[in-house]
Design a protein around this motif. Structure first.
Motif, PDB file in Angstrom:
ATOM      1  N   GLU A   1       0.803  -1.216   0.000  1.00  0.00           N
ATOM      2  CA  GLU A   1       0.000   0.000   0.000  1.00  0.00           C
ATOM      3  C   GLU A   1       0.847   1.281   0.000  1.00  0.00           C
ATOM      4  O   GLU A   1       0.434   2.310   0.546  1.00  0.00           O
ATOM      5  CB  GLU A   1      -1.000  -0.006   1.162  1.00  0.00           C
ATOM      6  N   GLU A   2       1.991   1.219  -0.626  1.00  0.00           N
ATOM      7  CA  GLU A   2       2.774   2.425  -0.868  1.00  0.00           C
ATOM      8  C   GLU A   2       3.009   2.558  -2.365  1.00  0.00           C
ATOM      9  O   GLU A   2       3.050   1.579  -3.102  1.00  0.00           O
ATOM     10  CB  GLU A   2       4.110   2.387  -0.115  1.00  0.00           C
ATOM     11  N   ASN A   3       3.137   3.789  -2.825  1.00  0.00           N
ATOM     12  CA  ASN A   3       3.330   4.089  -4.247  1.00  0.00           C
ATOM     13  C   ASN A   3       2.193   3.536  -5.107  1.00  0.00           C
ATOM     14  O   ASN A   3       2.399   3.091  -6.241  1.00  0.00           O
ATOM     15  CB  ASN A   3       4.670   3.531  -4.748  1.00  0.00           C
ATOM     16  N   LEU A   4       0.973   3.559  -4.551  1.00  0.00           N
ATOM     17  CA  LEU A   4      -0.181   3.101  -5.312  1.00  0.00           C
ATOM     18  C   LEU A   4      -0.612   4.173  -6.317  1.00  0.00           C
ATOM     19  O   LEU A   4      -0.465   5.371  -6.063  1.00  0.00           O
ATOM     20  CB  LEU A   4      -1.340   2.781  -4.372  1.00  0.00           C
ATOM     21  N   SER A   5      -1.182   3.725  -7.434  1.00  0.00           N
ATOM     22  CA  SER A   5      -1.646   4.646  -8.468  1.00  0.00           C
ATOM     23  C   SER A   5      -3.162   4.718  -8.463  1.00  0.00           C
ATOM     24  O   SER A   5      -3.840   3.694  -8.370  1.00  0.00           O
ATOM     25  CB  SER A   5      -1.167   4.188  -9.852  1.00  0.00           C
ATOM     26  N   GLU A   6      -3.687   5.917  -8.553  1.00  0.00           N
ATOM     27  CA  GLU A   6      -5.130   6.068  -8.654  1.00  0.00           C
ATOM     28  C   GLU A   6      -5.605   5.649 -10.046  1.00  0.00           C
ATOM     29  O   GLU A   6      -4.873   5.759 -11.028  1.00  0.00           O
ATOM     30  CB  GLU A   6      -5.536   7.519  -8.392  1.00  0.00           C
ATOM     31  N   THR A   7      -6.823   5.154 -10.095  1.00  0.00           N
ATOM     32  CA  THR A   7      -7.468   4.835 -11.360  1.00  0.00           C
ATOM     33  C   THR A   7      -8.439   5.960 -11.708  1.00  0.00           C
ATOM     34  O   THR A   7      -9.227   6.381 -10.862  1.00  0.00           O
ATOM     35  CB  THR A   7      -8.227   3.500 -11.269  1.00  0.00           C
ATOM     36  N   LYS A   8      -8.364   6.437 -12.939  1.00  0.00           N
ATOM     37  CA  LYS A   8      -9.230   7.511 -13.409  1.00  0.00           C
ATOM     38  C   LYS A   8     -10.143   6.995 -14.515  1.00  0.00           C
ATOM     39  O   LYS A   8      -9.892   5.957 -15.118  1.00  0.00           O
ATOM     40  CB  LYS A   8      -8.392   8.691 -13.917  1.00  0.00           C
ATOM     41  N   ALA A   9     -11.218   7.749 -14.783  1.00  0.00           N
ATOM     42  CA  ALA A   9     -12.184   7.358 -15.809  1.00  0.00           C
ATOM     43  C   ALA A   9     -12.091   8.296 -17.007  1.00  0.00           C
ATOM     44  O   ALA A   9     -11.824   9.504 -16.859  1.00  0.00           O
ATOM     45  CB  ALA A   9     -13.598   7.362 -15.243  1.00  0.00           C
ATOM     46  N   TYR A  10     -12.341   7.742 -18.188  1.00  0.00           N
ATOM     47  CA  TYR A  10     -12.255   8.486 -19.448  1.00  0.00           C
ATOM     48  C   TYR A  10     -13.408   8.072 -20.364  1.00  0.00           C
ATOM     49  O   TYR A  10     -13.925   6.950 -20.268  1.00  0.00           O
ATOM     50  CB  TYR A  10     -10.932   8.201 -20.160  1.00  0.00           C
ATOM     51  N   ILE A  11     -13.781   8.972 -21.265  1.00  0.00           N
ATOM     52  CA  ILE A  11     -14.762   8.672 -22.299  1.00  0.00           C
ATOM     53  C   ILE A  11     -14.063   8.716 -23.650  1.00  0.00           C
ATOM     54  O   ILE A  11     -13.277   9.635 -23.929  1.00  0.00           O
ATOM     55  CB  ILE A  11     -15.929   9.686 -22.286  1.00  0.00           C
ATOM     56  N   GLN A  12     -14.339   7.722 -24.484  1.00  0.00           N
ATOM     57  CA  GLN A  12     -13.711   7.668 -25.799  1.00  0.00           C
ATOM     58  C   GLN A  12     -14.729   7.204 -26.841  1.00  0.00           C
ATOM     59  O   GLN A  12     -15.545   6.317 -26.570  1.00  0.00           O
ATOM     60  CB  GLN A  12     -12.506   6.712 -25.788  1.00  0.00           C
ATOM     61  N   ASN A  13     -14.671   7.823 -28.019  1.00  0.00           N
ATOM     62  CA  ASN A  13     -15.447   7.377 -29.173  1.00  0.00           C
ATOM     63  C   ASN A  13     -14.515   6.553 -30.048  1.00  0.00           C
ATOM     64  O   ASN A  13     -13.698   7.101 -30.785  1.00  0.00           O
ATOM     65  CB  ASN A  13     -16.007   8.570 -29.940  1.00  0.00           C
ATOM     66  N   VAL A  14     -14.635   5.231 -29.966  1.00  0.00           N
ATOM     67  CA  VAL A  14     -13.709   4.361 -30.695  1.00  0.00           C
ATOM     68  C   VAL A  14     -14.022   4.304 -32.184  1.00  0.00           C
ATOM     69  O   VAL A  14     -13.240   3.759 -32.966  1.00  0.00           O
ATOM     70  CB  VAL A  14     -13.721   2.937 -30.107  1.00  0.00           C
ATOM     71  N   ALA A  15     -15.183   4.872 -32.588  1.00  0.00           N
ATOM     72  CA  ALA A  15     -15.546   4.884 -34.008  1.00  0.00           C
ATOM     73  C   ALA A  15     -14.898   6.042 -34.753  1.00  0.00           C
ATOM     74  O   ALA A  15     -15.012   6.122 -35.974  1.00  0.00           O
ATOM     75  CB  ALA A  15     -17.071   4.949 -34.163  1.00  0.00           C
ATOM     76  N   MET A  16     -14.231   6.929 -33.996  1.00  0.00           N
ATOM     77  CA  MET A  16     -13.569   8.088 -34.620  1.00  0.00           C
ATOM     78  C   MET A  16     -12.056   7.931 -34.489  1.00  0.00           C
ATOM     79  O   MET A  16     -11.492   8.161 -33.412  1.00  0.00           O
ATOM     80  CB  MET A  16     -14.020   9.390 -33.954  1.00  0.00           C
ATOM     81  N   PRO A  17     -11.367   7.523 -35.561  1.00  0.00           N
ATOM     82  CA  PRO A  17      -9.906   7.367 -35.500  1.00  0.00           C
ATOM     83  C   PRO A  17      -9.227   8.676 -35.108  1.00  0.00           C
ATOM     84  O   PRO A  17      -9.583   9.755 -35.598  1.00  0.00           O
ATOM     85  CB  PRO A  17      -9.546   6.962 -36.936  1.00  0.00           C
ATOM     86  N   GLY A  18      -8.274   8.565 -34.201  1.00  0.00           N
ATOM     87  CA  GLY A  18      -7.532   9.739 -33.766  1.00  0.00           C
ATOM     88  C   GLY A  18      -8.225  10.574 -32.712  1.00  0.00           C
ATOM     89  O   GLY A  18      -7.677  11.571 -32.249  1.00  0.00           O
ATOM     90  N   HIS A  19      -9.441  10.193 -32.317  1.00  0.00           N
ATOM     91  CA  HIS A  19     -10.165  10.944 -31.300  1.00  0.00           C
ATOM     92  C   HIS A  19      -9.456  10.809 -29.956  1.00  0.00           C
ATOM     93  O   HIS A  19      -9.094   9.721 -29.533  1.00  0.00           O
ATOM     94  CB  HIS A  19     -11.603  10.417 -31.197  1.00  0.00           C
ATOM     95  N   MET A  20      -9.265  11.932 -29.269  1.00  0.00           N
ATOM     96  CA  MET A  20      -8.599  11.920 -27.978  1.00  0.00           C
ATOM     97  C   MET A  20      -9.619  11.660 -26.864  1.00  0.00           C
ATOM     98  O   MET A  20     -10.712  12.228 -26.870  1.00  0.00           O
ATOM     99  CB  MET A  20      -7.892  13.249 -27.723  1.00  0.00           C
ATOM    100  N   PRO A  21      -9.281  10.816 -25.900  1.00  0.00           N
ATOM    101  CA  PRO A  21     -10.224  10.521 -24.819  1.00  0.00           C
ATOM    102  C   PRO A  21     -10.436  11.722 -23.916  1.00  0.00           C
ATOM    103  O   PRO A  21      -9.544  12.548 -23.714  1.00  0.00           O
ATOM    104  CB  PRO A  21      -9.539   9.375 -24.065  1.00  0.00           C
ATOM    105  N   HIS A  22     -11.659  11.826 -23.372  1.00  0.00           N
ATOM    106  CA  HIS A  22     -11.998  12.901 -22.446  1.00  0.00           C
ATOM    107  C   HIS A  22     -11.860  12.391 -21.015  1.00  0.00           C
ATOM    108  O   HIS A  22     -12.509  11.420 -20.626  1.00  0.00           O
ATOM    109  CB  HIS A  22     -13.434  13.374 -22.677  1.00  0.00           C
ATOM    110  N   HIS A  23     -11.013  13.056 -20.251  1.00  0.00           N
ATOM    111  CA  HIS A  23     -10.835  12.692 -18.851  1.00  0.00           C
ATOM    112  C   HIS A  23     -12.022  13.171 -18.037  1.00  0.00           C
ATOM    113  O   HIS A  23     -12.458  14.319 -18.168  1.00  0.00           O
ATOM    114  CB  HIS A  23      -9.544  13.304 -18.311  1.00  0.00           C
ATOM    115  N   ILE A  24     -12.588  12.307 -17.212  1.00  0.00           N
ATOM    116  CA  ILE A  24     -13.672  12.688 -16.313  1.00  0.00           C
ATOM    117  C   ILE A  24     -13.042  13.238 -15.045  1.00  0.00           C
ATOM    118  O   ILE A  24     -12.431  12.508 -14.264  1.00  0.00           O
ATOM    119  CB  ILE A  24     -14.580  11.486 -15.995  1.00  0.00           C
TER     120      ILE A  24
END
Length: 460
Positions: free
Chosen positions: A173-196
């Motif tokens: 339980e040291e140096n743990l990494s947080e998990t974050k959520a993102y939204i992505q449109n996989v039907a659009m090539p090159g689309h950058m994910p949106h960080h929530i």
């Protein structure tokens, strides 16, 4: 009787007992047998209810390999009840039917990948294609109803520092990494994910049926205690990212599911901060966050719920050492068992609009297998046999028992008899004690790496 005769009689008795135990072990399960047991892991059902996907845990040969079991993917045709291997060369997870597409997606990290990515494969077969990858491992994802957008979770890059030691220690339980959520449109090539943008460690995220909202479970940190006791559920607007409500909840948290029209969320959680299990069923108003506990006095644990329609849920409940499957109205009334206690132990289920339900279930005679129940049928039918060799093994009788403690509480347990048990003979006994109340054993398959079960029964 002289000493020689006594020694001879004793030797004969020891040899007889030894031969008896040896014969029992040969006809029953051995440690080598336990090491090759396969079992169904998770079950999934296509939107039309015609195709079942399930994972099969396949152990490595302990005599040849030092690695964990692999999770293979199989497909089963509901009409014929026949299954076939779909992805067996690799270990996969995160299985999902992609909405509006004739395909399955899953998580995998292949040799060419830097991180765990989402792959897609047609239900008609062919080669799997990488659908989406991120800069860090994707730990989970869910499809939006349009089949193009996903909400996914990924760990933050971990900060590292050089160590003066000749190895890199891993400190709990040291140096743990947080998990974050993102939204992505996989039907659009090159689309950058949106960080929530939400503070904390995101443990789960799910879309509303109309794709206008999201529900997210967030812990203050990745620490174990925060995961178990401090998660909060937030309802967020998809476009504005504004938090609409915070769900009125404290304590342990299980899964949560939107109703088909999106006006309710069914949530499995603790009744309050002092509840030792996440086993109560709550109905959430996503606009206000207010909750209502259903069947508050139920002597059992809600394990899983799925919406049948806007006012009805399928439920899976553990009661003592048994399981029960049925329906319940969203106001808590008309709780009706479809599959009452006393049958196979149901571990999980998936259902479709056409009335088909698929179960992952086990019994005292076999580990988890796939069971099917079509609309109009009164009981499920086992449709897989992952360990056909097990049918030729002798198993000890298994039964549920109960006893009363000194303070008058009735406790349930499970008793496995030795193979070829004979009344009146005293046998050595292995006890496996679980203090509870956070978990329990069921009257199903009880033989595994950490449980002697039928292996002990075969050994007398």
């Amino acid at each position: 009787m002289n000493n020689i005769t006594k020694r001879s009689a004793m030797l004969t008795m020891i040899l007889s007992v030894g031969l008896m135990l040896s014969a029992m072990a040969q006809s029953g399960l051995t440690p080598t047998d336990v090491a090759k047991i396969k079992s169904v892991g998770s079950v999934y059902l296509s939107q039309d209810g015609n195709t079942v996907a399930y994972t099969l845990s396949v152990p490595a040969d302990p005599m040849k390999e030092n690695k964990p079991a692999s999770s293979h993917l199989y497909l089963l045709d509901v009409g014929s009840g026949e299954s076939h291997p779909f992805i067996t060369g690799r270990s996969v997870s995160g299985i999902a039917f992609r909405p509006n597409y004739n395909s399955i997606t899953y998580l995998d990290r292949q040799e060419v990948d830097d991180t765990r990515s989402i792959y897609e494969i047609s239900l008609n077969g062919g080669e799997a294609q990488k659908l989406y990858s991120f800069k860090t491992n994707i730990s989970g994802y869910e499809w939006a109803p349009d089949g193009n957008h996903i909400i996914f979770r990924a760990t933050q890059p971990r900060e590292t520092s050089p160590s003066p030691l000749p190895y890199t220690p891993e400190i709990y339980e040291e140096n743990l990494s947080e998990t974050k959520a993102y939204i992505q449109n996989v039907a659009m090539p090159g689309h950058m994910p949106h960080h929530i943008d939400i503070d904390g460690h995101v443990t789960a995220a799910t879309w509303s049926p109309d794709q206008t909202k999201m529900a997210l479970a967030v812990a203050p940190s990745p620490l174990v205690d925060d995961f178990y006791m401090a998660q909060k559920v937030y309802v967020m607007d998809h476009k504005t990212r504004e938090i609409i409500s915070e769900v009125d909840h404290e304590g342990k948290l299980g899964a949560f599911k939107w109703s088909p029209n999106g006006d309710k969320i069914a949530m499995i959680a603790g009744a309050d901060i002092n509840d030792p299990i996440d086993g109560r069923l709550k109905i959430v108003d996503p606009e206000t966050g207010s909750t209502q506990i259903l069947q508050k006095n139920l002597k059992g644990k809600f394990e899983q719920v799925e919406w049948v329609d806007n006012n009805t849920l399928h439920y899976l409940v553990s009661k003592g050492v048994w399981s029960e499957f049925g329906t319940i109205k969203s106001d808590g009334k008309q709780m009706k068992a479809i599959l009452p206690t006393g049958g196979p132990i149901l571990s999980s289920f998936a259902s479709a609009a056409n009335g088909t339900v698929v179960f992952d279930a086990n019994t005292p005679q076999h580990p988890d297998e796939v069971y099917l129940m079509k609309k109009g049928e009164k009981s499920p039918t086992r449709v897989t046999n992952s360990n056909p060799w097990l049918d030729d093994k002798e198993l000890g009788k298994q039964e549920a028992i109960s006893y009363t403690t000194k303070d008058g509480m009735e406790i349930e347990g499970l008793l496995i008899y030795p193979v070829n048990y004979e009344q009146g003979i005293r046998y050595p006994t292995v006890t496996v004690v679980h203090g509870g109340p956070e978990a329990h054993y069921s009257n199903g398959w009880l033989t595994a790496y950490s449980m002697t079960g039928q292996m002990g029964a075969a050994d007398g």
